[in-house]
Write a protein that holds these residues in place. Structure first.
Motif, mmCIF file in Angstrom:
data_model
loop_
_atom_site.group_PDB
_atom_site.id
_atom_site.type_symbol
_atom_site.label_atom_id
_atom_site.label_comp_id
_atom_site.label_asym_id
_atom_site.label_seq_id
_atom_site.Cartn_x
_atom_site.Cartn_y
_atom_site.Cartn_z
ATOM 1 N N ILE A 27 1.078 -1.672 0.156
ATOM 2 C CA ILE A 27 -0.049 -0.452 0.369
ATOM 3 C C ILE A 27 0.709 1.506 -0.007
ATOM 4 O O ILE A 27 0.583 2.444 -0.590
ATOM 5 C CB ILE A 27 -1.038 0.201 1.304
ATOM 6 C CG1 ILE A 27 -2.097 -1.727 1.218
ATOM 7 C CG2 ILE A 27 -1.445 1.375 1.471
ATOM 8 C CD1 ILE A 27 -3.172 -1.859 2.282
ATOM 9 N N ARG A 30 2.076 1.789 -3.384
ATOM 10 C CA ARG A 30 0.961 2.598 -4.083
ATOM 11 C C ARG A 30 0.272 4.053 -4.225
ATOM 12 O O ARG A 30 0.582 4.317 -4.807
ATOM 13 C CB ARG A 30 -0.439 1.299 -3.837
ATOM 14 C CG ARG A 30 -1.269 1.869 -4.810
ATOM 15 C CD ARG A 30 -2.482 1.275 -4.446
ATOM 16 N NE ARG A 30 -3.471 1.162 -5.203
ATOM 17 C CZ ARG A 30 -4.344 2.421 -6.431
ATOM 18 N NH1 ARG A 30 -4.061 3.595 -5.458
ATOM 19 N NH2 ARG A 30 -6.009 1.312 -6.866
ATOM 20 N N VAL A 56 -10.039 0.091 -11.830
ATOM 21 C CA VAL A 56 -9.724 -0.642 -10.840
ATOM 22 C C VAL A 56 -10.471 -1.192 -9.971
ATOM 23 O O VAL A 56 -10.404 -2.473 -10.347
ATOM 24 C CB VAL A 56 -8.614 0.959 -10.219
ATOM 25 C CG1 VAL A 56 -8.240 0.150 -8.620
ATOM 26 C CG2 VAL A 56 -7.337 1.634 -10.923
ATOM 27 N N MET A 57 -11.397 -0.985 -9.862
ATOM 28 C CA MET A 57 -12.692 -2.024 -9.277
ATOM 29 C C MET A 57 -13.027 -2.582 -10.300
ATOM 30 O O MET A 57 -13.183 -3.361 -9.784
ATOM 31 C CB MET A 57 -14.020 -0.233 -9.545
ATOM 32 C CG MET A 57 -13.420 0.868 -8.187
ATOM 33 S SD MET A 57 -12.949 0.000 -6.492
ATOM 34 C CE MET A 57 -13.669 1.524 -5.650
ATOM 35 N N ILE A 60 -10.731 -5.461 -9.725
ATOM 36 C CA ILE A 60 -10.030 -5.741 -8.672
ATOM 37 C C ILE A 60 -11.660 -6.650 -8.290
ATOM 38 O O ILE A 60 -11.006 -7.783 -7.484
ATOM 39 C CB ILE A 60 -9.581 -4.824 -6.842
ATOM 40 C CG1 ILE A 60 -10.856 -4.005 -7.281
ATOM 41 C CG2 ILE A 60 -8.698 -3.829 -7.123
ATOM 42 C CD1 ILE A 60 -11.896 -4.059 -6.062
ATOM 43 N N LEU A 74 -14.057 -6.477 -1.277
ATOM 44 C CA LEU A 74 -12.154 -5.847 -1.409
ATOM 45 C C LEU A 74 -12.579 -4.467 -2.276
ATOM 46 O O LEU A 74 -12.024 -3.509 -2.079
ATOM 47 C CB LEU A 74 -11.880 -6.752 -2.463
ATOM 48 C CG LEU A 74 -10.622 -7.655 -2.074
ATOM 49 C CD1 LEU A 74 -9.604 -8.095 -2.739
ATOM 50 C CD2 LEU A 74 -9.889 -7.248 -1.802
ATOM 51 N N GLU A 75 -13.836 -3.741 -2.796
ATOM 52 C CA GLU A 75 -14.318 -2.721 -3.137
ATOM 53 C C GLU A 75 -14.535 -1.998 -2.586
ATOM 54 O O GLU A 75 -14.263 -0.504 -2.471
ATOM 55 C CB GLU A 75 -16.162 -2.738 -3.939
ATOM 56 C CG GLU A 75 -16.295 -1.964 -4.272
ATOM 57 C CD GLU A 75 -17.409 -1.792 -5.610
ATOM 58 O OE1 GLU A 75 -18.081 -0.761 -5.944
ATOM 59 O OE2 GLU A 75 -17.860 -2.566 -5.789
ATOM 60 N N TYR A 78 -11.030 -0.694 -1.368
ATOM 61 C CA TYR A 78 -10.455 -0.082 -2.108
ATOM 62 C C TYR A 78 -11.209 1.269 -2.580
ATOM 63 O O TYR A 78 -10.777 2.624 -2.962
ATOM 64 C CB TYR A 78 -10.484 -0.653 -4.064
ATOM 65 C CG TYR A 78 -9.325 -1.191 -3.937
ATOM 66 C CD1 TYR A 78 -8.244 -0.744 -4.582
ATOM 67 C CD2 TYR A 78 -8.646 -2.638 -3.537
ATOM 68 C CE1 TYR A 78 -6.782 -1.715 -5.684
ATOM 69 C CE2 TYR A 78 -7.552 -3.257 -4.357
ATOM 70 C CZ TYR A 78 -6.763 -3.235 -4.471
ATOM 71 O OH TYR A 78 -5.416 -4.036 -4.832
ATOM 72 N N THR A 79 -12.366 1.427 -2.042
ATOM 73 C CA THR A 79 -13.365 2.530 -2.265
ATOM 74 C C THR A 79 -12.748 3.471 -0.795
ATOM 75 O O THR A 79 -11.859 4.400 -1.374
ATOM 76 C CB THR A 79 -14.036 2.423 -1.689
ATOM 77 O OG1 THR A 79 -14.723 2.063 -2.662
ATOM 78 C CG2 THR A 79 -15.091 3.966 -1.325
ATOM 79 N N ILE A 82 -8.774 4.405 -2.537
ATOM 80 C CA ILE A 82 -8.780 5.063 -3.290
ATOM 81 C C ILE A 82 -8.521 6.994 -2.858
ATOM 82 O O ILE A 82 -8.264 7.483 -3.225
ATOM 83 C CB ILE A 82 -9.214 5.272 -4.352
ATOM 84 C CG1 ILE A 82 -8.593 4.214 -5.023
ATOM 85 C CG2 ILE A 82 -9.313 6.245 -5.577
ATOM 86 C CD1 ILE A 82 -9.469 2.814 -6.221
#
Length: 99
Positions: A27, A30, A56-57, A60, A74-75, A78-79, A82
């Motif tokens: 992370i 990234r 990206v969404m 993933i 995971l969404e 990632y939300t 991001i």
């Protein structure tokens, strides 16, 4: 990824701790690339690129499904990531464009 077969709870926890260390490092890497991306953008709107976020969404969610994981989990992760990284990139962009 090949996983070790553990024989005790402590062994499982040790392996999880190792993975957590790697996840945090990834992370961080990234986030460093996100900050670099700010150099190549001309406006804050480019930083908030919804098309890229959708790409990206989608990627993933697909990866989660291929690994037998919850795409919703995971969404959600990632939300959060991001959103925070976009704010970081906006700060980097603004700092680089101060005259």
């Amino acid at each position: 990824m090949e996983l070790k077969t553990c024989h005790t709870l402590q062994e499982v926890r040790t392996e999880i701790d190792k993975l957590d260390d790697q996840i945090v490092e990834l992370i961080g890497a990234r986030n460093s690339y996100i900050k670099q991306a700010a150099k190549f953008k001309n406006t804050v709107e480019e930083v908030k690129d919804p098309k890229r976020i959708d790409e990206v969404m989608t990627k993933i969610r697909h990866k989660a499904l291929t690994l037998g994981m919850s795409p919703n989990l995971l969404e959600e992760i990632y939300t959060i990531m991001i959103n925070e990284m976009v704010e970081s990139e906006i700060s980097e962009f603004r700092n680089a464009n101060v005259f």
